[in-house]
Write an enzyme that holds these catalytic residues in place. Structure first.
Site, mmCIF file in Angstrom:
data_model
loop_
_atom_site.group_PDB
_atom_site.id
_atom_site.type_symbol
_atom_site.label_atom_id
_atom_site.label_comp_id
_atom_site.label_asym_id
_atom_site.label_seq_id
_atom_site.Cartn_x
_atom_site.Cartn_y
_atom_site.Cartn_z
ATOM 1 N N LYS A 1 -24.933 5.141 49.131
ATOM 2 C CA LYS A 1 -24.738 6.510 49.640
ATOM 3 C C LYS A 1 -25.466 7.451 48.685
ATOM 4 C CE LYS A 1 -20.948 9.347 51.427
ATOM 5 N NZ LYS A 1 -21.550 9.695 52.699
HETATM 6 N N1 PPE Z 1 -23.006 7.110 57.838
HETATM 7 C C1 PPE Z 1 -23.428 8.167 57.108
HETATM 8 C C2 PPE Z 1 -24.866 8.484 57.100
HETATM 9 C C3 PPE Z 1 -22.508 8.914 56.392
HETATM 10 O O1 PPE Z 1 -22.933 9.945 55.662
HETATM 11 C C4 PPE Z 1 -21.132 8.586 56.444
HETATM 12 C C5 PPE Z 1 -20.122 9.381 55.677
HETATM 13 C C6 PPE Z 1 -20.738 7.473 57.219
HETATM 14 C C7 PPE Z 1 -21.710 6.758 57.884
HETATM 15 C C8 PPE Z 1 -19.307 7.023 57.307
HETATM 16 O O2 PPE Z 1 -18.828 6.498 56.094
HETATM 17 P P1 PPE Z 1 -17.291 6.540 55.700
HETATM 18 O O3 PPE Z 1 -16.993 7.944 55.297
HETATM 19 O O4 PPE Z 1 -17.166 5.595 54.582
HETATM 20 O O5 PPE Z 1 -16.507 6.122 56.880
HETATM 21 N N2 PPE Z 1 -20.468 10.719 55.401
HETATM 22 C C9 PPE Z 1 -19.794 11.477 54.376
HETATM 23 C C10 PPE Z 1 -20.496 12.783 54.070
HETATM 24 C C11 PPE Z 1 -20.553 13.784 55.163
HETATM 25 C C12 PPE Z 1 -21.137 15.114 54.707
HETATM 26 O O6 PPE Z 1 -21.583 15.871 55.583
HETATM 27 O O7 PPE Z 1 -21.114 15.443 53.512
HETATM 28 C C13 PPE Z 1 -18.320 11.653 54.679
HETATM 29 O O8 PPE Z 1 -17.898 11.512 55.819
HETATM 30 O O9 PPE Z 1 -17.582 11.916 53.736
#
Ligand code: PPE
Length: 304
Positions: free
Chosen positions: A158
């Site tokens: 990430k």
């Molecule tokens: N894909 C991406 C690209 C992504 O950024 C997130 C989380 C996910 C999938 C889902 O991951 P999870 O949170 O582990 O279920 N995105 C984070 C950041 C968003 C933002 O705008 O800042 C979040 O949801 O915290």
């Protein structure tokens, strides 16, 4: 505008929100390599609890590992620091943002010899795609921008820099009047949204993108488990945008996005154009789990 809280944890110390500053020559600001997490704390029946804290801390360290970043703290220290920061801000519900970045000291693409700094901030964050989106579903557009090649983006990490691609997609979708973008991968299959994973439901079978071009979402994993517990077949399998058009239901998952139904893609209604029964059931099971209303899922909660 972001709502200020009291304290931010920076390199081992809690500092006042207004003092949590960095130099403009901070390496990550110029070259985009910083790794981060997004975690939520919910006000549960027995008090505030952080959802799947261990998994988020693990992914934080995995992201750093992929990029050869040596975080100068142990996993236990970061876990403690997250709990301490939430407590210090007296937050019952909040979003938590740990960040590890390359600090001030050297310029140029190589960051060899620079410091790795860590911060943890918390703030209140409501429904990511709006209360109406969470309840009634959002309108999405397939982006003209695509997710990076698997050997270009190490998507298991990430990383801040990846979000420039997300921002291109989001800007385009919003400018055209949509709520969110769905990006395809380099082969043309559905990848994920700008900050969330995607699921579809078709003929009672639940599908989600396999782990190739996407972030391995912790909410994605949560939903897969909850769906299996409810007896659904869940497949991690590639699918195309037209399968989303003819799906019975579609929804996004993410820490920020939680479980957000998708009611439309590219001007085609998905299913009935409103949250379907499987989405509603899983959304409900998700909120039961995060809010400490499901004994079976207490193992996912770290009480403050
Ligand atoms: N894909 C991406 C690209 C992504 O950024 C997130 C989380 C996910 C999938 C889902 O991951 P999870 O949170 O582990 O279920 N995105 C984070 C950041 C968003 C933002 O705008 O800042 C979040 O949801 O915290």
């Amino acid at each position: 505008m972001i709502e200020k809280t009291d304290k931010i944890w920076m390199d081992g110390k809690l500092v006042a929100w207004d003092d949590a500053k960095v130099h403009v020559l901070t390496h990550s600001l110029h070259y985009g390599l910083a790794i981060f997490e997004g975690i939520r704390c919910y006000n549960c029946k027995k008090g505030p609890a952080i959802f799947r804290l261990n998994e988020h801390v693990k992914r934080f360290f995995d992201s750093a590992h992929i990029f050869n970043m040596e975080i100068p703290h142990s996993r236990e220290e970061i876990t403690e620091a997250i709990l301490k920061t939430v407590k210090a801000n007296r937050m019952k519900e909040c979003y938590i943002r740990p960040l590890a970045y390359i600090g001030y000291g050297v310029m140029g693409v190589s960051s060899a010899g620079s410091s790795i700094n860590v911060s943890i901030a918390v703030w209140p964050w409501g429904a990511y795609l709006g209360e109406d989106g969470l309840k009634n579903g959002i309108r999405a557009k397939t982006s003209s921008f695509i997710r990076g090649h698997v050997n270009s983006n190490m998507s298991m990490a990430k990383v801040s820099g990846y979000y420039v691609n997300s921002q291109l997609a989001k800007q385009e979708a919003v400018a055209l009047g949509y709520d969110e973008a769905i990006l395809l991968d380099t082969e043309g299959y559905v990848s994920e949204a700008t900050g969330a994973n995607i699921f579809i439901v078709r003929g009672g079978v639940i599908k989600t993108t396999p782990l190739t071009s996407i972030l391995e979402g912790i909410t994605r994993n949560t939903i897969m488990e909850l769906a299996k517990e409810s007896g659904y077949e869940v497949r991690e399998e590639r699918f195309t945008r037209d399968e989303v058009y003819i799906a019975d239901e579609a929804f996004l998952t993410g820490t920020a996005a939680e479980v957000t139904p998708v009611k439309e893609l590219d001007g085609r209604t998905v299913g009935q154009g409103k949250p379907g029964p499987v989405t509603k059931k899983l959304q409900d099971a998700f909120f039961q789990a995060v809010k400490g209303k499901s004994r079976k899922h207490e193992r996912w909660l770290s009480y403050l």
